[in-house]
Write a protein that holds these residues in place. Structure first.
Motif, short mmCIF file in Angstrom:
data_model
loop_
_atom_site.label_atom_id
_atom_site.label_comp_id
_atom_site.label_asym_id
_atom_site.label_seq_id
_atom_site.Cartn_x
_atom_site.Cartn_y
_atom_site.Cartn_z
N ALA A 539 -37.75 -24.50 32.62
CA ALA A 539 -37.32 -23.49 32.65
C ALA A 539 -36.54 -23.16 33.92
O ALA A 539 -35.80 -22.20 33.97
N GLU A 540 -37.02 -24.18 34.95
CA GLU A 540 -36.45 -23.35 36.64
C GLU A 540 -34.56 -23.93 36.62
O GLU A 540 -33.99 -23.67 36.64
N ILE A 541 -34.87 -25.18 35.80
CA ILE A 541 -33.39 -25.80 35.91
C ILE A 541 -32.63 -25.06 34.98
O ILE A 541 -31.28 -24.69 35.31
N GLU A 542 -33.37 -24.21 33.83
CA GLU A 542 -32.40 -23.37 32.78
C GLU A 542 -32.14 -22.28 33.37
O GLU A 542 -30.58 -21.75 33.31
N LYS A 543 -32.63 -22.10 34.21
CA LYS A 543 -33.02 -20.39 34.92
C LYS A 543 -31.79 -20.48 35.83
O LYS A 543 -30.38 -19.91 36.17
N ALA A 544 -31.13 -21.98 36.33
CA ALA A 544 -30.53 -22.22 37.85
C ALA A 544 -29.29 -22.01 36.89
O ALA A 544 -28.13 -22.00 37.49
N VAL A 545 -29.17 -23.08 36.05
CA VAL A 545 -27.98 -23.51 35.43
C VAL A 545 -27.46 -21.82 34.75
O VAL A 545 -26.21 -21.78 35.11
N GLU A 546 -28.34 -20.97 33.74
CA GLU A 546 -27.12 -19.87 33.73
C GLU A 546 -27.46 -18.55 34.80
O GLU A 546 -25.88 -17.89 34.88
N SER A 547 -27.86 -19.08 35.67
CA SER A 547 -27.83 -17.75 36.66
C SER A 547 -26.35 -17.94 37.19
O SER A 547 -25.43 -17.44 37.92
N GLY A 548 -26.00 -19.33 38.36
CA GLY A 548 -24.83 -19.93 38.43
C GLY A 548 -24.03 -20.42 37.80
O GLY A 548 -22.76 -20.17 38.56
N ASP A 549 -24.12 -20.38 36.57
CA ASP A 549 -23.40 -20.61 35.71
C ASP A 549 -22.29 -22.15 36.09
O ASP A 549 -20.78 -21.97 35.84
N LEU A 550 -23.12 -22.94 35.88
CA LEU A 550 -23.40 -23.90 36.52
C LEU A 550 -22.74 -24.46 35.57
O LEU A 550 -22.79 -25.57 34.33
N THR A 551 -21.68 -25.57 35.44
CA THR A 551 -20.89 -26.76 35.08
C THR A 551 -21.97 -27.76 35.41
O THR A 551 -22.24 -28.48 36.73
N VAL A 552 -23.11 -28.38 34.42
CA VAL A 552 -24.00 -29.94 34.44
C VAL A 552 -23.98 -30.67 33.38
O VAL A 552 -23.08 -30.57 32.89
N ALA A 553 -24.41 -32.09 33.75
CA ALA A 553 -23.56 -33.33 32.81
C ALA A 553 -25.60 -34.00 32.44
O ALA A 553 -26.61 -33.90 32.96
N SER A 554 -24.94 -34.20 31.35
CA SER A 554 -25.32 -35.41 30.77
C SER A 554 -24.97 -36.93 30.34
O SER A 554 -23.98 -37.20 30.30
N VAL A 555 -25.89 -38.31 30.91
CA VAL A 555 -24.95 -38.78 30.60
C VAL A 555 -27.01 -39.58 30.17
O VAL A 555 -27.29 -39.50 29.85
N LEU A 556 -26.20 -40.12 28.56
CA LEU A 556 -27.05 -40.89 27.13
C LEU A 556 -26.37 -41.45 27.27
O LEU A 556 -24.90 -41.75 26.63
N SER A 557 -26.81 -43.03 26.90
CA SER A 557 -26.71 -44.34 25.86
C SER A 557 -26.40 -44.24 24.16
O SER A 557 -26.93 -44.96 23.36
#
Length: 917
Positions: A539-557
């Protein structure tokens, strides 16, 4: 039929004598086939074997042989695969349809038990497990428990189907991914069948209800993905209608360099083939480079055929095929049959083989470099050394974009991503880059920056089927652990192997503790992150991404990274090899240049670089050598049994399903009011446009997929039926309930309907009221008014996974036709299978050239007189007057036309099975 060559022969293999339809005998009458691609030899054998059926003619056989003259053909054939493969997301609605067909047959006064698969069907439950828990030893059991609780109604239904239908097997949850189970256990390369006291041998072929069915092509088995509707028809004995395809030859030479993985190879091949243009074509790999290409690497490449756009990516049978069959526990007698049959039929790869192809391209594997693909398409390969600059460029491009109504709307919708379906030439850049956010999580305080890797997932059949890249991931984890490195605290890590064998060999290699130490604990055996089952972020990560309108990433195989697929808040998604997934979990940000920047510091404070923990080929080979046959035999000994929880599921015993009061399984309306004879086809008069979409609209955006929003039409329906948002589960898990699925059709949060300026999501404008509303609500309003509907779109409509609900939902919303510039193969077929006619703009015409706004009335004349590939007149009335186009009907074959005239493929099959068609 009497004019089909009599080619029945026998061969001895092991202690058995087999009957087979000899291609060499056929060539004596039809002409030399030595240089015919092996994929087409397989189709030719299929036609010979079913030569006594009215759907096969001598001209069909001759067309396959004569294909060699020009490398193409306009001939339609009816192809009958040996078997059908399903996964549970697409399989549940398939079984629902079979159950519904039984109910319809009973209503028509016939015996419902007549509805059974006529070809073997295997359904593997692999799409339902989600990564709710992660990063600890209890994650696997917790996720399994949650899966069983969420999906009990679905699983009860599948258990009913397992006992009610003949020729139908279910592989229980917690076993593995269907394509890996297919590769390691179900696939035989050569199939056998007892008939009239004889044992017949023929190529193992299949269709599957998942695009990545193509993975089995690595084992010399011809197979590809079809819609659930088409698969149901195939298992009910109907031929798969197809034009003899073009076959593109891909020549492989050389060997991979030190430090380069099979994933790097497949991303390179995908980029090359997508650039070449192979949509709707077979790709057949050849060249002496194959002798050094392990079968697991071949399967990795074959798996990605949907990503490079081909119908299939085929590898011929050779010594490596036998080695893999032997390793995975197939019996010696069967190996002898595979070799003898393949050589007798000219299906065995010989050194220097150079078949005739429609076109060719070539890759020297020594030139492949370390790569990823992203941020939103599998074919967009990025060299590892260019990742940092690529991400920086994306951010810089976004910074240049001015704020707009579209961006404001995107933010209000909780996203920042470009809408799929929008005009690409005018799109708003998707990569917002607001300020870093300070986060406290599990006792750690840190700044979450743009480019942060918030998901690092070793997942998907593409790579978890391959011991070399999985052992490489284990080696990277071990070396990182020895150096004192740890995963960054904001990264959600997960390991979802494709089969239990992977767990066995990681344990045999001694890598389990190393992966666990970095948070790559086992979370389940299934597709997970690659299909959007990544589960929630903290929840803390989701809140930060939404609050900062951050472009974050996933790396998956994985093999899919389309917009909104992995997680709605993760705007950039990068496909990578399993060892690179581990490396990015350590680095924690895609703005780190792993080719030269340090991953972190060792226990003495010295910088640690990727080269310091990257394993050598010799180390990987030593680890892979620990994979043995006993592992496969142990894990597949009771593959259909399941655990005690599965066995304890209640199974009602009845021929006709007794539909419960369920929000997961509902009796669909497809056969309501169906008579023994089809109704006459009527032209479309004064239809309204439900949506007007741009290029590259995928089935992910048409079909309901991923999470269900509480304020969406589907969310409101579930709440009205007593389901709390916490228990919504996913659209995929509710594919057996048409009420949920039709509400989620065209409801993707990234889709853009050009009828609404700057609005993103599943909205439209009702005409003539001008009211904006969800697409489902508008469709129901039009239905009340008795108004038919059409969809208008750009190029490559319906790309992506073979989602039958993209067509089913379209039909249930009242859409009679889709008018687009071009179609992806599977979705076009599925639309016809649901009685929706696909129409293609004439060359040079489009919604843009005609100046369409979506407010027009659309009429379609000539549907009663359709011919395959013929034209129909589309009359468009708007504020600026009336215009018309001669659209090409993309009903390409006579069989497809028959399906359409019956209202759909299942209606046709049902009537045929009871003697009414």
């Amino acid at each position: 039929m009497s004019n089909i060559p009599d080619t029945l022969q026998t061969l001895d293999a092991g202690d058995h004598t087999y009957h087979y339809y000899s291609l060499a005998q056929a060539a004596k009458q039809l002409g030399n086939i030595d240089r015919l691609p092996k994929t087409l030899k397989t189709l030719l054998e299929n036609q010979l074997r079913f030569g006594n059926d009215e759907s096969v003619s001598l001209e069909d056989l001759q067309a396959l042989v004569d294909w060699q003259k020009e490398g193409k053909s306009t001939r339609e054939i009816g192809y009958r695969p040996a078997r059908v493969l399903m996964q549970d997301f697409t399989g549940v609605p398939g079984v629902v349809d079979l159950a519904s067909m039984r109910a319809a047959v009973e209503k028509l006064g016939e015996d419902p038990a007549r509805i059974n698969p006529l070809s073997p069907v295997d359904l593997v439950i692999d799409h339902s497990v989600m990564v709710d828990k992660f990063g600890n030893p209890a994650a696997f059991q917790a996720n399994v428990d949650i899966e069983m609780q969420r999906n009990r109604e679905r699983y009860e239904f599948l258990r009913w189907g397992q006992q009610a239908f003949d020729n139908f097997s279910v592989v229980p949850p917690g076993t593995g991914i269907c394509h890996q189970v297919n590769l390691e256990y179900l696939g035989r390369t050569v199939w056998t069948k007892e008939e009239d006291g004889k044992t017949f041998a023929y190529p193992d072929t299949l269709v599957g209800t998942d695009s990545h069915t193509t993975m089995i092509n690595g084992l010399g088995v011809l197979g590809w993905g079809v819609g659930g509707i088409e698969a149901e028809a195939a298992m009910l004995g109907q031929p798969v209608s197809m034009l003899i395809p073009e076959v593109v030859g891909f020549k492989l030479t050389g060997k991979l360099r030190e430090g380069i993985t099979a994933t790097d190879l497949v991303l390179t091949v995908t980029q090359m083939l997508r650039s070449k243009g192979v949509v709707g074509k077979f790709v057949e790999f050849y060249g002496d480079g194959l002798k050094d290409l392990p079968l697991a690497d071949r399967a990795t490449i074959a798996n990605m055929a949907p990503e490079y756009g081909a119908t299939c990516g085929f590898f011929p049978v050779d010594e490596e095929t036998l080695n893999y069959l032997r390793l995975t526990g197939r019996e010696d007698d069967h190996l002898e049959l595979v070799e003898a049959y393949s050589k007798a039929q000219g299906l065995w790869r010989e050194p220097g083989d150079e078949p005739v192809f429609s076109d060719t391209l070539q890759l020297d594997m020594s030139e492949v470099e370390a790569s990823l693909a992203g941020p939103k398409r599998p074919q967009d390969r990025v060299a590892l050394q260019d990742m940092k600059s690529t991400f920086a460029k994306l951010m810089a491009e976004d910074a240049k974009s001015s704020s707009s109504t579209a961006r404001g709307k995107l933010k209000s919708e909780g996203g920042g991503q470009t809408a799929v379906g929008a005009d690409r030439s005018q799109e708003t850049r998707p990569f917002a880059h607001h300020s870093s956010q300070n986060v406290e999580l599990d006792g750690n305080a840190f700044d979450l920056d743009p480019g942060a890797v918030v998901i690092a997932a070793i997942t998907s059949c593409t790579n978890t089927s391959n011991p070399s890249v999985m052992m490489a991931a284990g080696l990277v984890a071990r070396k990182a652990r020895e150096k004192g490195l740890s995963t960054q605290p904001w990264v959600k890590t997960s390991l979802a192997p494709g089969s239990k064998v992977v767990t066995d060999y990681l344990e045999a290699g001694g890598f389990t503790d190393d992966l666990n130490a970095l948070g790559f604990n086992l979370v389940g055996y299934g597709c997970t992150t690659c299909i959007g089952n990544s589960g929630p972020l903290p929840a803390e990560i989701e809140k930060a991404v939404e609050s900062g309108d951050l472009t974050v990433a996933s790396v998956l195989s994985g093999n899919r990274n389309f917009e909104g697929r992995v997680h709605p808040l993760v705007k950039t998604n990068w496909l990578a090899s399993p060892p690179l997934v581990v490396a990015y979990a350590l680095a924690g940000n895609v703005q780190c240049d792993l080719s030269q920047d340090a991953l972190g510091s060792d226990s003495d404070g010295n910088p640690v670089y990727l080269k310091d923990i990257w394993p050598s080929q010799a180390e990987i080979a030593e680890a892979v050598a620990k994979v043995d046959t006993a592992m496969f035999r142990k894990e597949y000994a009771e593959v259909f049994e399941g655990d005690e929880v599965w066995k304890a599921i209640n199974v009602p015993e009845s021929k006709v399903y007794q539909w419960p009061d369920s929000t997961y399984i509902q009796h669909p309306p497809f056969f309501e009011g169906m008579g023994r004879e089809p109704d006459a086809i009527e032209d479309v008069a004064n239809a309204r446009v439900l949506a007007m979409l741009g290029d590259s609209v995928t089935t992910d955006h048409i079909s309901p997929a991923g999470s269900i929003k509480a304020d969406s039409p589907a969310g409101r329906y579930l709440q009205e039926h007593g389901v709390k948002p916490l228990d919504f589960n996913s659209y995929g898990s509710r594919r057996g309930n048409h009420e949920v699925m039709m509400r989620g059709t065209f409801a993707n949060v990234r889709i853009q309907n050009e009828m609404l300026d700057g609005v993103v999501g599943g909205e439209t404008r009702h005409v003539p009221s001008g009211e904006q509303m969800p697409i489902y609500d508008a469709a129901m309003k039009y239905a009340e008014e008795g108004t038919p509907l059409v969809v208008i779109a750009g190029k490559e409509y319906g790309t992506g996974s073979s989602r039958d609900w993209a067509a089913k939902g379209t039909r249930l919303l009242g859409v009679r036709a889709v008018l687009a510039e071009s179609f992806e193969r599977i979705h076009r077929s599925n639309l016809i299978g649901m009685g929706v006619v696909p129409l293609q703009f004439p060359e040079g015409e489009s919604r843009k050239s005609l100046g369409l706004t979506g407010d027009e009335e659309v009429s379609i004349a000539g549907l009663a007189d359709l011919t395959p590939g013929g034209n129909v007149k589309v009359i468009i009335k708007g504020a600026d007057g009336e215009k018309s186009v001669d659209a090409k009907c993309r009903i390409d074959t006579a069989n497809e036309l028959a399906y359409y005239r019956h209202g759909g493929i299942l209606h046709y099959v049902l009537r045929k099975m009871i003697g009414a068609a």
